[in-house]
Design an enzyme around this catalytic site. Structure first.
Site, PDB file in Angstrom:
ATOM      1  N   ARG A  98      -2.210  -1.473  -1.124  1.00 11.74           N
ATOM      2  CA  ARG A  98      -3.405  -1.783  -1.926  1.00 11.74           C
ATOM      3  C   ARG A  98      -4.244  -2.874  -1.253  1.00 11.74           C
ATOM      4  O   ARG A  98      -3.781  -3.990  -1.043  1.00 11.74           O
ATOM      5  CB  ARG A  98      -3.013  -2.168  -3.360  1.00 11.74           C
ATOM      6  CG  ARG A  98      -2.318  -3.461  -3.543  1.00 11.74           C
ATOM      7  CD  ARG A  98      -1.781  -3.589  -4.970  1.00 11.74           C
ATOM      8  NE  ARG A  98      -0.696  -2.631  -5.183  1.00 11.74           N
ATOM      9  CZ  ARG A  98       0.435  -2.911  -5.812  1.00 11.74           C
ATOM     10  NH1 ARG A  98       0.627  -4.079  -6.365  1.00 11.74           N
ATOM     11  NH2 ARG A  98       1.386  -1.997  -5.949  1.00 11.74           N
ATOM     12  N   ASP A 114      -2.670  10.465  -9.643  1.00 11.63           N
ATOM     13  CA  ASP A 114      -1.258  10.448 -10.037  1.00 11.63           C
ATOM     14  C   ASP A 114      -0.779   9.086 -10.521  1.00 11.63           C
ATOM     15  O   ASP A 114       0.276   8.976 -11.117  1.00 11.63           O
ATOM     16  CB  ASP A 114      -0.378  10.897  -8.848  1.00 11.63           C
ATOM     17  CG  ASP A 114      -0.641  10.079  -7.580  1.00 11.63           C
ATOM     18  OD1 ASP A 114      -1.505   9.186  -7.622  1.00 11.63           O
ATOM     19  OD2 ASP A 114       0.003  10.340  -6.549  1.00 11.63           O
ATOM     20  N   HIS A 115      -1.548   8.039 -10.273  1.00 11.91           N
ATOM     21  CA  HIS A 115      -1.071   6.697 -10.631  1.00 11.91           C
ATOM     22  C   HIS A 115      -1.520   6.272 -12.031  1.00 11.91           C
ATOM     23  O   HIS A 115      -0.724   5.901 -12.862  1.00 11.91           O
ATOM     24  CB  HIS A 115      -1.600   5.664  -9.620  1.00 11.91           C
ATOM     25  CG  HIS A 115      -0.822   5.604  -8.343  1.00 11.91           C
ATOM     26  ND1 HIS A 115      -0.720   6.662  -7.478  1.00 11.91           N
ATOM     27  CD2 HIS A 115      -0.116   4.602  -7.767  1.00 11.91           C
ATOM     28  CE1 HIS A 115       0.021   6.304  -6.432  1.00 11.91           C
ATOM     29  NE2 HIS A 115       0.397   5.061  -6.589  1.00 11.91           N
ATOM     30  N   ARG A 163      11.088   1.007  -5.041  1.00  8.83           N
ATOM     31  CA  ARG A 163      10.815  -0.438  -5.084  1.00  8.83           C
ATOM     32  C   ARG A 163      11.407  -1.045  -6.340  1.00  8.83           C
ATOM     33  O   ARG A 163      11.248  -0.482  -7.423  1.00  8.83           O
ATOM     34  CB  ARG A 163       9.299  -0.702  -5.059  1.00  8.83           C
ATOM     35  CG  ARG A 163       8.712  -0.325  -3.731  1.00  8.83           C
ATOM     36  CD  ARG A 163       7.283  -0.787  -3.536  1.00  8.83           C
ATOM     37  NE  ARG A 163       6.952  -0.551  -2.148  1.00  8.83           N
ATOM     38  CZ  ARG A 163       5.791  -0.079  -1.712  1.00  8.83           C
ATOM     39  NH1 ARG A 163       4.814   0.166  -2.568  1.00  8.83           N
ATOM     40  NH2 ARG A 163       5.586   0.115  -0.427  1.00  8.83           N
ATOM     41  N   SER A 207       3.045  -2.437  -0.879  1.00  8.75           N
ATOM     42  CA  SER A 207       2.048  -1.385  -1.007  1.00  8.75           C
ATOM     43  C   SER A 207       0.893  -1.553  -0.021  1.00  8.75           C
ATOM     44  O   SER A 207       0.752  -2.570   0.649  1.00  8.75           O
ATOM     45  CB  SER A 207       1.491  -1.381  -2.426  1.00  8.75           C
ATOM     46  OG  SER A 207       0.401  -2.277  -2.512  1.00  8.75           O
ATOM     47  N   ASP A 242      -1.922   4.937   0.715  1.00  9.17           N
ATOM     48  CA  ASP A 242      -0.728   4.650  -0.058  1.00  9.17           C
ATOM     49  C   ASP A 242       0.406   4.435   0.929  1.00  9.17           C
ATOM     50  O   ASP A 242       0.534   5.180   1.901  1.00  9.17           O
ATOM     51  CB  ASP A 242      -0.384   5.815  -1.001  1.00  9.17           C
ATOM     52  CG  ASP A 242       0.692   5.391  -1.978  1.00  9.17           C
ATOM     53  OD1 ASP A 242       0.354   5.038  -3.124  1.00  9.17           O
ATOM     54  OD2 ASP A 242       1.881   5.373  -1.589  1.00  9.17           O
TER      55      ASP A 242
HETATM   56  C1  MIC Z   1       3.064   1.444  -4.888  1.00 13.56           C
HETATM   57  O1  MIC Z   1       4.053   2.165  -4.830  1.00 13.56           O
HETATM   58  O2  MIC Z   1       3.127   0.205  -4.914  1.00 13.56           O
HETATM   59  C2  MIC Z   1       1.700   2.097  -4.918  1.00 13.56           C
HETATM   60  C3  MIC Z   1       1.133   1.848  -6.252  1.00 13.56           C
HETATM   61  O3  MIC Z   1       1.825   3.483  -4.746  1.00 13.56           O
HETATM   62  C4  MIC Z   1       0.857   1.484  -3.801  1.00 13.56           C
HETATM   63  C5  MIC Z   1      -0.547   1.845  -3.832  1.00 13.56           C
HETATM   64  C6  MIC Z   1      -1.349   1.083  -4.844  1.00 13.56           C
HETATM   65  O4  MIC Z   1      -1.109  -0.103  -5.050  1.00 13.56           O
HETATM   66  O5  MIC Z   1      -2.246   1.704  -5.415  1.00 13.56           O
HETATM   67  C7  MIC Z   1       1.378   1.772  -2.399  1.00 13.56           C
HETATM   68  O6  MIC Z   1       2.559   1.978  -2.224  1.00 13.56           O
HETATM   69  O7  MIC Z   1       0.609   1.714  -1.431  1.00 13.56           O
HETATM   70 FE1  SF4 Z   2       3.659   6.413  -6.959  1.00 15.18          FE
HETATM   71 FE2  SF4 Z   2       3.898   4.409  -5.225  1.00 15.18          FE
HETATM   72 FE3  SF4 Z   2       5.822   4.940  -7.014  1.00 15.18          FE
HETATM   73 FE4  SF4 Z   2       5.414   6.596  -5.024  1.00 15.18          FE
HETATM   74  S1  SF4 Z   2       6.088   4.477  -4.852  1.00 15.18           S
HETATM   75  S2  SF4 Z   2       5.745   7.170  -7.147  1.00 15.18           S
HETATM   76  S3  SF4 Z   2       3.201   6.511  -4.779  1.00 15.18           S
HETATM   77  S4  SF4 Z   2       3.753   4.250  -7.442  1.00 15.18           S
END
Ligand code: MIC
Ligand code: SF4
Length: 642
Positions: free
Chosen positions: A535, A64-65, A379, A533, A119
């Site tokens: 990550r 999904d990313h 975010r 996140s 995640d």
């Molecule tokens: C995000 O919202 O920052 C992400 C991308 O979903 C991350 C995961 C990632 O960095 O792949 C998260 O929230 O953990």
């Molecule tokens: Fe995707 Fe992270 Fe954004 Fe949620 S917060 S939509 S998991 S990138």
């Protein structure tokens, strides 16, 4: 003594430790989820564990990313993930099926179970009463291999909801109010448990919005009870057999209680560049807006988008606003198509995107230079949209929709009588974009494109760490700051040498050069270092560049665990004022001659000729992980011992 919801679920899954807040415990994990941006690493790590098949009740791999596919990288990752899923007994959710947290809520989350996801917004499933926790990919890989998940028993905070939301005020405003009160570090080491008579007035998708954004508090998880509203939701998803009642005991106790009277709330917004920079829309005033983005795992449910469609119906998006909408799942998308609401969105001028994270993670739709973007996301960190000087505001779908029409930040209460969307009695269920694994996956061959590079391993530390401070940062450094988000970087998630070239790029473009020149290094942080996140790349890439320790005043939970998992020492200043004395480029010597048995270690600043104390706060297990050179090495050692 009665138990709260968190204690009920934890006690049923506890395999080590005592439920005393702050103490390390381990729980059995029923379900796991990964998404593609963290999944490739998680599965490389699973492969390294040499097990034939996952040992959880259910494991899912969502894509999904990374779906822009501007080069071969994303598509290669998808094929790798699909073949790994078939081999190891994992359900694969194809690109286009939806955002992991939304799909998981609809189709898989079960009250009273444990879910570990790579995640940070995994706690979305707390909306149905699952104890869902975000973690690094390596922790999720260990859980898939049947290992327990270790974390510190959180303090449980009760948020007592009283009254009922006024017209045009929604779940997003509740969580923004919680963020306003508790801040982005207020939830660290805590589970936020919602209760009170106001809970019954909230649907499951509304509860999920609140649980989702508990991640922005830094909370370990957020939990709602499983009640009649939950039963109705699961029944409408054709999953009535997954329902169990889950309520806190009447005499349950909590470490802290806060009360929010829903009837006093009003439409809110989080201003740039932090999710806790919250104010009423009314106070912020009619600022001019360039982009409105609706979607993400926070606010892209059927009811959310139906409310947006009702506001936009028969009207036209302001000529200076670009409105983009990404439905949360294929289920939501097809419902909007079937009932005509999609046409209302299209007719109003909305640009409809795929059912993915999209602009939330900077995968396309970057706003213009110096632009203002109002988003229903979770975010608003600087640069996350792909435009370094854009200002991101987080708001409800209602605020976003009326803003898109007016061209300036607007309060939906100006629209007159509220719109009421009745949740459907039955959702159309089509799991055709899920690929279930074969009973025997041993013959499946893994498809590994050229972007999938082997996993770098950490090294055990020596008796001393002698290294310069490569960077000294301030409060609330995000993992986006450490390993940036966005279309330029996400395709490199399975290629650590390439991704490592961009560490701290947004705040210090010379960091990588200095780290490489020094060979090994130390990072200095202030409060809540590594928030955001899950990550693990934000630990893996610095590890690859020779970072041996991070010394900060405090850490965010997931990032701290990721540092340990990749053999980087997370240390806190015993006297927070020592932060002020140390500067970038100072040479530090960390004395590890007694290993990590003593909680306090001495650090000598040889450039300025003084010493100071730091604490490691590592459990005996985490000490062993660091001394083994990271969790993968440690897990292998454990397996070899058996
Ligand atoms: C995000 O919202 O920052 C992400 C991308 O979903 C991350 C995961 C990632 O960095 O792949 C998260 O929230 O953990
Ligand atoms: Fe995707 Fe992270 Fe954004 Fe949620 S917060 S939509 S998991 S990138």
């Amino acid at each position: 003594m009665g138990l709260n919801l968190a204690q009920k679920i934890i006690s049923q899954h506890l395999v080590a430790g005592k439920m005393v807040s702050g103490e390390e415990i381990a729980i059995r994990i029923d379900q796991t989820l990964t998404q593609d941006a963290t999944g490739t690493m998680a599965y490389l790590q699973l492969e390294a564990m040499n097990i034939p098949k996952v040992r959880t009740k259910l494991s899912l791999s969502y894509v999904d990313h990374n779906t822009l596919q501007t080069g071969f990288e994303n598509a290669d990752d998808h094929l790798f993930l699909q073949s790994i899923a078939a081999k190891y007994g994992i359900v694969f959710s194809r690109p286009g099926n939806g955002i992991c947290h939304q799909v998981h809520l609809e189709r898989f989350a079960v009250p009273g179970t444990t879910l570990l996801g790579s995640d940070s917004h995994t706690p979305t499933a707390g909306g149905v009463g699952a104890l869902a926790i975000g973690a690094g990919g390596l922790d999720v890989a260990v859980a898939m291999a049947g290992g327990p998940f270790y974390f510190n028993m959180p303090a449980v905070v009760r948020v007592n909801l009283t009254g009922r939301l006024p017209d045009w005020v929604s779940a997003k405003d509740i969580i923004l109010e919680v963020l306003r009160r508790l801040t982005v570090k207020g939830g660290v080491g805590k589970i936020i448990e919602y209760g009170g008579e106001g809970v019954a007035t909230l649907s499951v998708p509304e509860r999920a919005t609140i649980a989702n954004m508990g991640a922005e508090l830094g909370a370990t998880s957020s939990l709602f009870p499983s009640d009649e509203v939950t039963r109705a939701f699961l029944t409408a998803q054709g999953r009535s057999s997954d329902w169990v009642e889950l309520l806190p005991d009447a005499d349950a106790t909590y470490e802290e209680t806060i009360t929010i009277d829903l009837s006093t709330l009003e439409p809110m917004v989080a201003r740039p560049h932090m999710p806790d920079n919250v104010a009423a829309v009314r106070e912020v005033g009619p600022i001019k807006v360039d982009q409105v983005a609706i979607g993400s795992c926070t606010n892209s449910s059927y009811s959310d988008l139906m409310r947006v469609a009702a506001i936009l119906k028969g009207k036209r998006v302001h000529p200076e606003v670009s409105l983009v909408i990404s439905p949360g799942s294929r289920q939501v998308y097809s419902m909007l198509a079937a009932n005509g609401a999609l046409n209302d969105l299209i007719a109003a001028g909305a640009r409809i995107l795929e059912c993915t994270c999209g602009p939330c993670i900077g995968m396309g739709q970057a706003p213009p230079s110096g632009g203002v973007s109002v988003r229903t996301f979770n975010r608003n960190f600087k640069g996350r949209s792909g435009t370094a000087d854009a200002g991101l505001y987080l708001a409800s779908p209602e605020v976003a929709a009326v803003t898109a029409l007016n061209g300036y930040l607007s309060d939906p209460r100006e629209l007159g009588p509220a719109i009421s969307i009745t949740p459907p009695d039955s959702y159309p269920v089509d799991d055709g974009m899920l690929i279930f694994p074969p009973a025997d996956g041993t013959k499946v061959s893994i498809r590994r494109g050229p972007n999938i590079k082997p996993l770098p391993l950490a090294q055990p530390p020596g008796k001393t760490i002698t290294a310069p401070v490569i960077i000294k940062t301030g409060d609330n450094i995000t993992t986006d700051d450490i390993s940036p988000a966005g279309a330029k970087y996400l395709p490199l998630r399975s290629n650590i040498p390439a991704l490592a070239e961009h560490v701290f790029e947004g705040i210090d473009p010379d960091f990588v050069r200095r780290a490489k020149a020094a060979g090994q290094g130390i990072i200095i942080g202030r409060q809540n270092y590594g928030q955001g996140s899950s990550r693990e790349h934000a630990a893996l890439c610095p590890m690859y560049l020779g970072i041996k320790a991070v010394i900060a005043q405090s850490f965010a939970r997931i990032h701290r665990s990721n540092l340990v998992n990749f053999g980087i020492l997370p240390l806190t200043f015993v006297d927070p004022a020592d932060y002020d004395r140390v500067d970038a480029a100072d040479e530090l010597v960390i004395d590890l001659s007694n290993g990590l048995e003593q909680e306090e270690l001495t650090v000598t600043n040889t450039t300025k000729d003084y010493s100071f104390k730091v604490r490691h706060d590592l459990s005996p297990r985490q000490q062993a992980v660091i001394l083994a050179g990271g969790l993968l090495n440690y897990t292998r050692q454990q397996v070899n011992k058996q």
